[in-house]
Scaffold this active site. Structure first.
Site, PDB file in Angstrom:
ATOM      1  N   GLU A 197       1.050  -1.530   0.029  1.00 23.99           N
ATOM      2  CA  GLU A 197      -0.229  -0.231  -0.088  1.00 23.99           C
ATOM      3  C   GLU A 197       1.142   0.958  -0.239  1.00 23.99           C
ATOM      4  OE1 GLU A 197      -4.277  -1.085   2.492  1.00 23.99           O
ATOM      5  OE2 GLU A 197      -2.249  -0.667   3.884  1.00 23.99           O
ATOM      6  N   ASP A 199      -9.426 -13.596   4.807  1.00 18.36           N
ATOM      7  CA  ASP A 199      -9.284 -14.774   5.186  1.00 18.36           C
ATOM      8  C   ASP A 199     -10.541 -14.911   5.918  1.00 18.36           C
ATOM      9  OD1 ASP A 199      -7.903 -15.079   7.996  1.00 18.36           O
ATOM     10  OD2 ASP A 199      -7.280 -13.445   7.154  1.00 18.36           O
TER      11      ASP A 199
END
Length: 234
Positions: free
Chosen positions: A17, A202
Site C-alpha cells: 500500500e 481470510d
C-alpha cells in the site's frame, strides 16, 4: 461535508500500500520517528502524511500519535482483516463504525470483555463523516461488496472457528485485525477523527495460509483506490 480535512494522516498496514502512495503522492519531506518512516506531500492537492505502521497495537498507537503531532486533522487506516460476520467473503470490505480491543480482558475483576478498567470509554466510535466518505467510495468502486461494522483488534492472529463465532456473537464483531482499536483510542484521546477500512483476506478460520499471500497485492490496490477516492472528495 461541513468540515474540511486539510491535512490527512494515512496509515497502511502493508508495504504494498505504501508503495502505491509513494507512486501517486507528490512528496515534499520525509522524516523518521521511533523507527517509522513518514512521508509528507500532496495527493489531489490535499496535504497528506503517510506511513506503514508495522504489525500490532503498539506500533499502531505510536505511529498514530506521531501523525497527530505532525499536524494531521484526521487519520485513515487501511489493511487486511479476518472476517467474523458470516455474510462476508474474501475480498469484501469493512468500514469501521467503531473499534474495540477483544484481547482486553479483565473479566476476573468484574469487567466486561473489551472494557478498559478505570476508563469511561472502551469502544471508540469512528467519525461519521469519514465513514460516509468511505461508504460512498466503496459504493462507487465495489458495489455490494462492503459493509459497515464494529472492528475488533487484538495482538493475536485469529485462526479458530470457535473464536470467530465467539467474537461475532459475544462482541458483535464484523472483522478482526491487530491495529485498529489502538489507533482509534489514540485518536479519541486527541479528539482526532478516524476511520479504519479493511479488506477481508481470510475467514479467520485457519485458512489464512491459503488466502493471505495471494490476496495481499489485490487488497493493497483496492485500499489505495478507496483512499484515493476519499481524498478527492474531502
Amino acid at each position: 461535508m461541513t468540515k474540511i480535512y486539510s491535512r490527512v494522516g494515512i496509515i497502511g498496514a502493508m508495504a504494498e500500500e505504501i508503495e502505491l502512495l509513494h507512486e501517486y503522492v507528490e512528496k515534499s519531506n520525509v522524516f523518521v520517528k521511533a523507527g517509522i518512516t513518514y512521508v509528507e506531500g500532496t495527493l489531489h492537492g490535499r496535504e497528506v502524511v503517510f506511513c506503514r505502521s508495522g504489525v500490532g497495537k503498539v506500533n499502531a498507537a505510536v505511529c498514530t500519535q506521531v501523525l497527530i503531532d505532525a499536524g494531521v486533522d484526521c487519520v485513515l487506516f487501511t489493511g487486511v482483516a479476518g472476517a467474523l460476520d458470516p455474510k462476508l467473503n474474501i475480498g469484501d470490505i469493512v468500514i469501521s463504525t467503531s473499534c474495540l480491543q477483544h484481547d482486553m480482558d479483565c473479566s476476573p475483576l468484574g469487567y466486561a470483555r473489551g472494557q478498559i478498567p478505570f476508563q469511561e470509554t472502551s469502544e471508540f466510535l469512528a467519525d461519521p463523516k469519514l465513514v460516509e466518505l468511505a461508504f460512498k467510495a466503496c459504493n462507487l468502486l465495489f458495489p455490494d461488496r462492503h459493509m459497515k461494522g464494529k472492528i475488533l483488534s487484538g495482538d493475536q492472529f485469529v485462526a479458530s472457528r470457535d473464536v470467530v463465532r465467539q467474537l461475532h456473537e459475544e462482541l458483535n464483531g464484523t472483522c478482526t485485525e491487530m491495529e485498529g482499536a489502538a489507533l482509534a483510542q489514540v485518536c479519541a484521546m486527541n479528539d482526532i477523527p478516524y476511520v479504519v477500512i479493511r479488506s477481508m483476506s481470510d475467514k479467520a478460520d485457519g485458512s489464512a495460509h491459503v488466502n493471505f499471500a495471494e490476496f495481499t497485492a489485490v487488497a493493497s490496490v483496492n485500499s489505495h483506490r478507496i483512499i484515493d477516492e476519499m481524498i478527492q472528495h474531502m
